[in-house]
Design a protein around this motif. Structure first.
Motif, PDB file in Angstrom:
ATOM      1  N   GLY A 100       0.792  -1.063   0.120  1.00  0.00           N
ATOM      2  CA  GLY A 100       0.122   0.154   0.116  1.00  0.00           C
ATOM      3  C   GLY A 100       0.930   1.387  -0.019  1.00  0.00           C
ATOM      4  O   GLY A 100       0.446   2.222   0.652  1.00  0.00           O
ATOM      5  N   LYS A 101       1.980   1.185  -0.700  1.00  0.00           N
ATOM      6  CA  LYS A 101       2.912   2.432  -0.421  1.00  0.00           C
ATOM      7  C   LYS A 101       3.107   2.889  -2.310  1.00  0.00           C
ATOM      8  O   LYS A 101       3.186   2.005  -2.965  1.00  0.00           O
ATOM      9  CB  LYS A 101       4.196   2.204   0.032  1.00  0.00           C
ATOM     10  N   GLU A 102       3.014   4.162  -2.622  1.00  0.00           N
ATOM     11  CA  GLU A 102       3.570   4.777  -3.774  1.00  0.00           C
ATOM     12  C   GLU A 102       4.931   4.603  -4.046  1.00  0.00           C
ATOM     13  O   GLU A 102       5.918   4.456  -2.972  1.00  0.00           O
ATOM     14  CB  GLU A 102       3.046   6.350  -3.762  1.00  0.00           C
ATOM     15  N   TRP A 103       5.329   4.769  -5.369  1.00  0.00           N
ATOM     16  CA  TRP A 103       6.747   4.278  -5.822  1.00  0.00           C
ATOM     17  C   TRP A 103       7.630   5.325  -4.826  1.00  0.00           C
ATOM     18  O   TRP A 103       8.941   5.024  -4.331  1.00  0.00           O
ATOM     19  CB  TRP A 103       7.027   4.772  -7.235  1.00  0.00           C
ATOM     20  N   TRP A 104       7.408   6.721  -4.642  1.00  0.00           N
ATOM     21  CA  TRP A 104       8.029   7.508  -3.991  1.00  0.00           C
ATOM     22  C   TRP A 104       8.750   7.457  -2.602  1.00  0.00           C
ATOM     23  O   TRP A 104       9.318   7.490  -2.054  1.00  0.00           O
ATOM     24  CB  TRP A 104       7.664   8.964  -4.254  1.00  0.00           C
ATOM     25  N   GLU A 105       7.404   6.750  -2.022  1.00  0.00           N
ATOM     26  CA  GLU A 105       7.571   6.282  -0.851  1.00  0.00           C
ATOM     27  C   GLU A 105       8.536   5.029  -0.522  1.00  0.00           C
ATOM     28  O   GLU A 105       9.402   5.169   0.500  1.00  0.00           O
ATOM     29  CB  GLU A 105       6.235   5.844  -0.011  1.00  0.00           C
ATOM     30  N   GLN A 106       8.315   4.268  -1.534  1.00  0.00           N
ATOM     31  CA  GLN A 106       9.234   2.794  -1.375  1.00  0.00           C
ATOM     32  C   GLN A 106      10.652   3.306  -1.848  1.00  0.00           C
ATOM     33  O   GLN A 106      11.608   2.884  -1.183  1.00  0.00           O
ATOM     34  CB  GLN A 106       8.707   1.969  -2.346  1.00  0.00           C
ATOM     35  N   ALA A 107      10.728   4.195  -2.541  1.00  0.00           N
ATOM     36  CA  ALA A 107      12.404   4.861  -3.024  1.00  0.00           C
ATOM     37  C   ALA A 107      12.839   5.593  -1.853  1.00  0.00           C
ATOM     38  O   ALA A 107      14.150   5.510  -1.182  1.00  0.00           O
ATOM     39  CB  ALA A 107      12.078   5.924  -4.257  1.00  0.00           C
ATOM     40  N   ASP A 108      12.036   6.322  -0.891  1.00  0.00           N
ATOM     41  CA  ASP A 108      12.607   7.006   0.189  1.00  0.00           C
ATOM     42  C   ASP A 108      13.120   5.852   1.121  1.00  0.00           C
ATOM     43  O   ASP A 108      14.093   5.937   1.649  1.00  0.00           O
ATOM     44  CB  ASP A 108      11.338   7.810   1.032  1.00  0.00           C
ATOM     45  N   ALA A 109      12.347   4.846   1.161  1.00  0.00           N
ATOM     46  CA  ALA A 109      12.956   3.603   2.217  1.00  0.00           C
ATOM     47  C   ALA A 109      14.203   3.111   1.656  1.00  0.00           C
ATOM     48  O   ALA A 109      15.029   2.741   2.545  1.00  0.00           O
ATOM     49  CB  ALA A 109      11.673   2.810   2.441  1.00  0.00           C
ATOM     50  N   LEU A 110      14.137   2.953   0.501  1.00  0.00           N
ATOM     51  CA  LEU A 110      15.353   2.227  -0.025  1.00  0.00           C
ATOM     52  C   LEU A 110      16.573   3.124  -0.108  1.00  0.00           C
ATOM     53  O   LEU A 110      17.653   2.938   0.268  1.00  0.00           O
ATOM     54  CB  LEU A 110      15.330   2.244  -1.573  1.00  0.00           C
ATOM     55  N   GLU A 111      16.374   4.399  -0.098  1.00  0.00           N
ATOM     56  CA  GLU A 111      17.579   5.534   0.087  1.00  0.00           C
ATOM     57  C   GLU A 111      18.090   5.438   1.615  1.00  0.00           C
ATOM     58  O   GLU A 111      19.227   5.396   1.791  1.00  0.00           O
ATOM     59  CB  GLU A 111      17.111   6.841  -0.401  1.00  0.00           C
ATOM     60  N   ALA A 112      17.120   5.355   2.479  1.00  0.00           N
ATOM     61  CA  ALA A 112      17.367   5.410   3.761  1.00  0.00           C
ATOM     62  C   ALA A 112      18.159   4.214   4.086  1.00  0.00           C
ATOM     63  O   ALA A 112      19.271   4.051   5.104  1.00  0.00           O
ATOM     64  CB  ALA A 112      16.122   5.462   4.652  1.00  0.00           C
ATOM     65  N   PHE A 113      17.933   3.096   3.397  1.00  0.00           N
ATOM     66  CA  PHE A 113      18.639   1.984   3.681  1.00  0.00           C
ATOM     67  C   PHE A 113      20.079   1.994   3.098  1.00  0.00           C
ATOM     68  O   PHE A 113      21.079   1.328   3.647  1.00  0.00           O
ATOM     69  CB  PHE A 113      17.749   0.707   2.956  1.00  0.00           C
ATOM     70  N   PHE A 114      20.245   2.538   2.209  1.00  0.00           N
ATOM     71  CA  PHE A 114      21.489   2.725   1.542  1.00  0.00           C
ATOM     72  C   PHE A 114      22.625   3.619   2.285  1.00  0.00           C
ATOM     73  O   PHE A 114      23.685   3.355   2.363  1.00  0.00           O
ATOM     74  CB  PHE A 114      21.575   3.441   0.287  1.00  0.00           C
ATOM     75  N   VAL A 115      21.709   4.644   2.874  1.00  0.00           N
ATOM     76  CA  VAL A 115      22.492   5.744   3.689  1.00  0.00           C
ATOM     77  C   VAL A 115      23.325   4.915   4.900  1.00  0.00           C
ATOM     78  O   VAL A 115      22.843   4.079   5.806  1.00  0.00           O
ATOM     79  CB  VAL A 115      21.895   6.932   4.163  1.00  0.00           C
ATOM     80  N   GLY A 116      24.772   5.351   5.049  1.00  0.00           N
ATOM     81  CA  GLY A 116      25.662   4.754   6.005  1.00  0.00           C
ATOM     82  C   GLY A 116      26.223   3.591   5.789  1.00  0.00           C
ATOM     83  O   GLY A 116      27.103   2.970   6.341  1.00  0.00           O
ATOM     84  N   LYS A 117      26.027   3.256   4.409  1.00  0.00           N
ATOM     85  CA  LYS A 117      26.523   1.657   4.138  1.00  0.00           C
ATOM     86  C   LYS A 117      27.804   2.156   3.064  1.00  0.00           C
ATOM     87  O   LYS A 117      27.396   3.112   2.153  1.00  0.00           O
ATOM     88  CB  LYS A 117      25.397   1.012   3.567  1.00  0.00           C
ATOM     89  N   THR A 118      28.488   0.910   2.605  1.00  0.00           N
ATOM     90  CA  THR A 118      29.335   1.175   1.634  1.00  0.00           C
ATOM     91  C   THR A 118      28.785   0.155   0.476  1.00  0.00           C
ATOM     92  O   THR A 118      27.905  -0.524   0.823  1.00  0.00           O
ATOM     93  CB  THR A 118      30.565   0.395   2.046  1.00  0.00           C
ATOM     94  N   VAL A 119      29.249   0.141  -0.796  1.00  0.00           N
ATOM     95  CA  VAL A 119      28.738  -0.849  -1.893  1.00  0.00           C
ATOM     96  C   VAL A 119      28.765  -2.374  -1.221  1.00  0.00           C
ATOM     97  O   VAL A 119      27.815  -2.887  -1.250  1.00  0.00           O
ATOM     98  CB  VAL A 119      29.403  -0.724  -3.115  1.00  0.00           C
ATOM     99  N   ALA A 120      30.075  -2.772  -1.012  1.00  0.00           N
ATOM    100  CA  ALA A 120      30.254  -3.898  -0.255  1.00  0.00           C
ATOM    101  C   ALA A 120      29.014  -4.169   0.698  1.00  0.00           C
ATOM    102  O   ALA A 120      28.572  -5.512   0.757  1.00  0.00           O
ATOM    103  CB  ALA A 120      31.603  -3.979   0.449  1.00  0.00           C
ATOM    104  N   GLU A 121      28.936  -3.500   1.592  1.00  0.00           N
ATOM    105  CA  GLU A 121      27.841  -3.896   2.564  1.00  0.00           C
ATOM    106  C   GLU A 121      26.366  -4.030   2.075  1.00  0.00           C
ATOM    107  O   GLU A 121      25.898  -4.764   2.543  1.00  0.00           O
ATOM    108  CB  GLU A 121      27.680  -2.513   3.743  1.00  0.00           C
ATOM    109  N   ILE A 122      26.294  -3.302   1.113  1.00  0.00           N
ATOM    110  CA  ILE A 122      24.924  -3.179   0.321  1.00  0.00           C
ATOM    111  C   ILE A 122      24.785  -4.751  -0.456  1.00  0.00           C
ATOM    112  O   ILE A 122      23.636  -5.184  -0.477  1.00  0.00           O
ATOM    113  CB  ILE A 122      24.717  -2.196  -0.788  1.00  0.00           C
ATOM    114  N   ASP A 123      26.014  -4.904  -1.109  1.00  0.00           N
ATOM    115  CA  ASP A 123      26.023  -6.224  -1.708  1.00  0.00           C
ATOM    116  C   ASP A 123      25.711  -7.458  -1.030  1.00  0.00           C
ATOM    117  O   ASP A 123      25.166  -8.464  -1.407  1.00  0.00           O
ATOM    118  CB  ASP A 123      27.150  -6.307  -2.651  1.00  0.00           C
ATOM    119  N   ALA A 124      26.247  -7.288   0.301  1.00  0.00           N
ATOM    120  CA  ALA A 124      26.062  -8.432   1.509  1.00  0.00           C
ATOM    121  C   ALA A 124      24.828  -8.404   2.109  1.00  0.00           C
ATOM    122  O   ALA A 124      24.420  -9.418   2.776  1.00  0.00           O
ATOM    123  CB  ALA A 124      27.345  -8.070   2.551  1.00  0.00           C
ATOM    124  N   ALA A 125      23.816  -7.596   1.767  1.00  0.00           N
ATOM    125  CA  ALA A 125      22.508  -7.511   2.462  1.00  0.00           C
ATOM    126  C   ALA A 125      21.614  -8.467   2.142  1.00  0.00           C
ATOM    127  O   ALA A 125      21.667  -8.736   0.961  1.00  0.00           O
ATOM    128  CB  ALA A 125      21.720  -6.022   2.092  1.00  0.00           C
TER     129      ALA A 125
END
Length: 359
Positions: free
Chosen positions: A143-168
């Motif tokens: 029940g979420k719009e694209w921009w809401e889901q994109a906001d959540a994805l951005e927040a998930f990326f913040v504070g991480k390196t690419v290696a950490e994202i790949d390992a998620a």
């Protein structure tokens, strides 16, 4: 008397135990408070350190033909340019401190005589610009719009390196991040690919004191053409874009100027002739292969002229940029007549959007 003495002794012992327990609880609470304060101080120190050393700007794009398809079951041929974007600010450890995720789905319909039936004069829009009008919410399991889901994805990326994202951890066919199953369920893969490009580019950039990041585009299709008896037609999606890294006063400390010119061809019967599996590229990615140098009056390739334009815009506010003297039909900046002569109009419009939306 003995009973009284025993009772008194028992009371004293119980009080002693109670006082000891209270003392231990107080000590534990104090220790926990001290530890929490230490963690907060450490986090603040990390943020301060990142700001002190400066943040570096990068940008990446993945350009696809999306849902392009020939006419079928009464539906006309569709030519679609689908581009995934990511812009980042990273610290000295390549840890993402700010990120902007967006996408452009730009398409046209074509009839069985090779004529484009869409309005090619209409400007396109990014998914973020479309907002609730994009219409993902009604089909979303969460029940979420694209921009809401994109906001959540951005927040998930913040504070991480690419290696950490790949390992998620991910799950399902769309490889959705497990930690985001209730907040962002669209397929993140292409955005992660764009993010990796952005981080790689940022690692080569010069640090700045930027505190905010913004992204803006101007999307046109007016150079598209119908097919003729002896020449294929083309739907041309042209996105002029700008990324802005600004300070709290709105001054542009760093910027990324780029463009995506994505042409999808079709024949006189409306059948697509483009390679729908081929990925597109931005003008910067094309580099010398873009081929502006041979036609340039100043003998410079597009990326060289874009570099000069970026350097000229940096250190200024949008108001200061709009007040700069220009000349000619293309409104080129007078100060850049020997270094950047392509029309900067759409890039300035995109930059203005980027600054206005920066956060």
């Amino acid at each position: 008397m003995k009973k009284t003495a025993l009772i008194l002794i028992s009371v004293v012992v119980m009080l002693a135990f109670a006082l000891t327990a209270c003392s231990q609880a107080a000590t534990t609470t104090a220790a926990e408070t001290t530890a929490a304060a230490a963690e907060t101080t450490a986090a603040a120190a990390e943020t301060t350190a990142a700001a002190a050393e400066g943040l570096r700007l990068g940008f990446g794009a993945i350009v696809t033909t999306g849902h392009s398809a020939d006419a079928k079951d009464g539906k006309p041929t569709t030519a679609e340019s689908y581009t995934y974007y990511a812009a980042v600010l990273i610290d000295g450890e390549s840890r993402i401190q700010n990120v902007w995720i967006d996408a452009v789905v730009h398409n046209a319909t074509i009839d069985d005589k090779g004529a484009i039936t869409s309005d090619i004069k209409a400007l396109g829009a990014t998914k973020r610009e479309l907002g609730d009008a994009y219409g993902m919410k009604k089909a979303s399991a969460i029940g979420k719009e694209w921009w809401e889901q994109a906001d959540a994805l951005e927040a998930f990326f913040v504070g991480k390196t690419v290696a950490e994202i790949d390992a998620a951890a991910v799950e399902g066919d769309k490889k959705v991040f497990v930690d985001l199953k209730t907040s962002s369920t669209f397929g993140p893969a292409k955005y992660v690919e764009a993010l990796k490009k952005a981080v790689a580019a940022a690692e080569k950039a010069t640090p700045t004191a930027a505190t905010k990041l913004g992204f803006g585009t101007v999307i046109t299709a007016d150079k598209s053409a119908n097919a003729t008896a002896d020449k294929d037609g083309q739907f041309q999606s042209y996105t002029s874009l700008a990324v802005a890294a600004i300070d709290d006063s709105g001054k542009v400390l760093d910027t990324w100027i780029d463009a995506v010119v994505h042409g999808i061809t079709f024949d006189k019967t409306g059948k697509l002739t483009a390679d729908l599996t081929a990925l597109g590229a931005t003008k910067r990615e094309l580099g010398d292969a873009y081929g502006m140098k041979k036609a340039s009056a100043i003998g410079k390739e597009w990326w060289e002229q874009a570099d000069a334009l970026e350097a000229y815009l940096e250190g200024k506010t949008v108001e200061e940029i709009k007040a700069l003297p220009t000349e000619g039909d293309k409104k080129t900046f007078v100060d850049l007549k020997s270094s950047s002569t392509f029309g900067p109009g759409h890039y300035i419009e995109a930059l203005e959007k980027a600054v206005a939306q920066a956060q």
